[in-house]
Enzyme design. Structure first.
Site, PDB file in Angstrom:
ATOM      1  N   SER A  46     -30.265  19.659 -43.353  1.00 43.02           N
ATOM      2  CA  SER A  46     -30.467  18.236 -43.628  1.00 43.02           C
ATOM      3  C   SER A  46     -29.201  17.590 -44.170  1.00 43.02           C
ATOM      4  O   SER A  46     -28.907  16.438 -43.869  1.00 43.02           O
ATOM      5  CB  SER A  46     -31.641  18.032 -44.590  1.00 43.02           C
ATOM      6  OG  SER A  46     -31.478  18.766 -45.767  1.00 43.02           O
ATOM      7  N   GLU A  47     -28.408  18.332 -44.968  1.00 46.58           N
ATOM      8  CA  GLU A  47     -27.090  17.838 -45.373  1.00 46.58           C
ATOM      9  C   GLU A  47     -26.103  18.978 -45.530  1.00 46.58           C
ATOM     10  O   GLU A  47     -26.471  20.098 -45.909  1.00 46.58           O
ATOM     11  CB  GLU A  47     -27.142  17.082 -46.713  1.00 46.58           C
ATOM     12  CG  GLU A  47     -27.297  15.577 -46.576  1.00 46.58           C
ATOM     13  CD  GLU A  47     -28.746  15.154 -46.588  1.00 46.58           C
ATOM     14  OE1 GLU A  47     -29.010  13.965 -46.329  1.00 46.58           O
ATOM     15  OE2 GLU A  47     -29.607  16.006 -46.844  1.00 46.58           O
ATOM     16  N   THR A  48     -24.850  18.660 -45.226  1.00 48.34           N
ATOM     17  CA  THR A  48     -23.706  19.508 -45.570  1.00 48.34           C
ATOM     18  C   THR A  48     -22.800  18.690 -46.482  1.00 48.34           C
ATOM     19  O   THR A  48     -22.464  17.544 -46.171  1.00 48.34           O
ATOM     20  CB  THR A  48     -22.937  19.959 -44.320  1.00 48.34           C
ATOM     21  OG1 THR A  48     -23.797  20.754 -43.502  1.00 48.34           O
ATOM     22  CG2 THR A  48     -21.713  20.784 -44.705  1.00 48.34           C
TER      23      THR A  48
END
Length: 263
Positions: A46-48
């Site tokens: 979902s996020e890096t």
């Protein structure tokens, strides 16, 4: 060929394979934006989070598989976990500089606590696509950055089976929430507009959840659960224009990304 240190951290949990997994890339200097977006898409989390040193602080950015976002809680928690546990940072508080201003993360035993801006919701019109997309009618709808839909019970929130195609036609993401059975409140977070149907645990959503529940329950300190399939646990505090969002984290992966010879 360039090698970039890479970590995956499960945030807002003490158990691997629960909470919200985030990629973390400590950098000596910023990469090209397009390359960071490609890395985030390849990771497909979902996020890096990407960060670079700024004196004794760090600059921090977050990318979903499709876009850069202005604030992300779990990937900030994961980035702080990497700073504290992998980069030999000696202090008990680290400061990140971001699109949403300075963000401090402190540690006390195994709890990391985010200091984030408060984003109270305001009343708004209820889009038909919100009700149809959720497949259930909330008792209250408002909006801050995201739509904020309140239900009567944790059971109703857990039972939602959204139509993500319909929710994806909205102009923003959707927080759903209700009183908890074994905690102060529960939530879920749907973000098809960002390429994420359901986010497992969403720190930034608590910038809106915390002021709402603090006022409704008449208490400053709150225990929250995000009732996604993976689940997560958060220890929150309403702090007069700021929110403190605490949780645990556990390392899943330590390695390197190879980039170069881009065509």
């Amino acid at each position: 060929m360039t090698r970039i240190p890479y970590f995956e951290v499960d945030a807002f949990t003490s158990e691997r394979f629960r909470g919200n997994p985030a990629g973390v890339c400590p950098l000596a200097k910023w990469l090209d934006d397009a390359l960071m977006q490609k890395i985030a898409a390849e990771n497909n989390l979902s996020e890096t989070a990407f960060f670079v040193p700024r004196g004794s602080d760090y600059e921090l950015r977050w990318f979903t598989p499709t876009i850069e976002v202005d604030l992300c809680g779990h990937a900030t928690l994961a980035a702080a976990f990497v700073v504290f546990s992998e980069l030999n940072f000696r202090g008990d508080s680290v400061r990140f500089h971001s699109q949403s201003g300075p963000l401090a993360v402190s540690r006390s035993t195994d709890i990391l606590t985010l200091d984030f801006p408060s984003r109270p919701a305001s009343p708004c019109a209820t889009p038909k696509a919100l009700i149809d997309g959720l497949g259930a009618k909330p008792i209250e709808v408002s909006k801050a950055r995201d739509y904020f839909a309140v239900f009567a019970s944790a059971r109703e929130v857990s039972a939602l089976q959204p139509d993500f195609g319909l929710l994806g036609t909205l102009d923003e993401k959707v927080i759903v929430t209700a009183p908890g059975d074994d905690c102060d409140f529960v939530s879920r977070f749907f973000a098809p507009t960002m390429g994420i149907n359901e986010d497992p645990v969403t720190g930034s959503a608590h910038c809106t959840l915390v002021p709402y529940w603090a006022q409704r329950l008449g208490k400053k300190k709150l225990h929250a659960r995000q009732v996604s399939k993976r689940g997560g646990e958060l220890y929150c505090e309403d702090a007069d224009g700021r929110v403190r969002i605490g949780g645990k984290a556990v390392l899943y992966l330590r390695g390197e990304i190879e980039v170069g010879n881009q065509k």
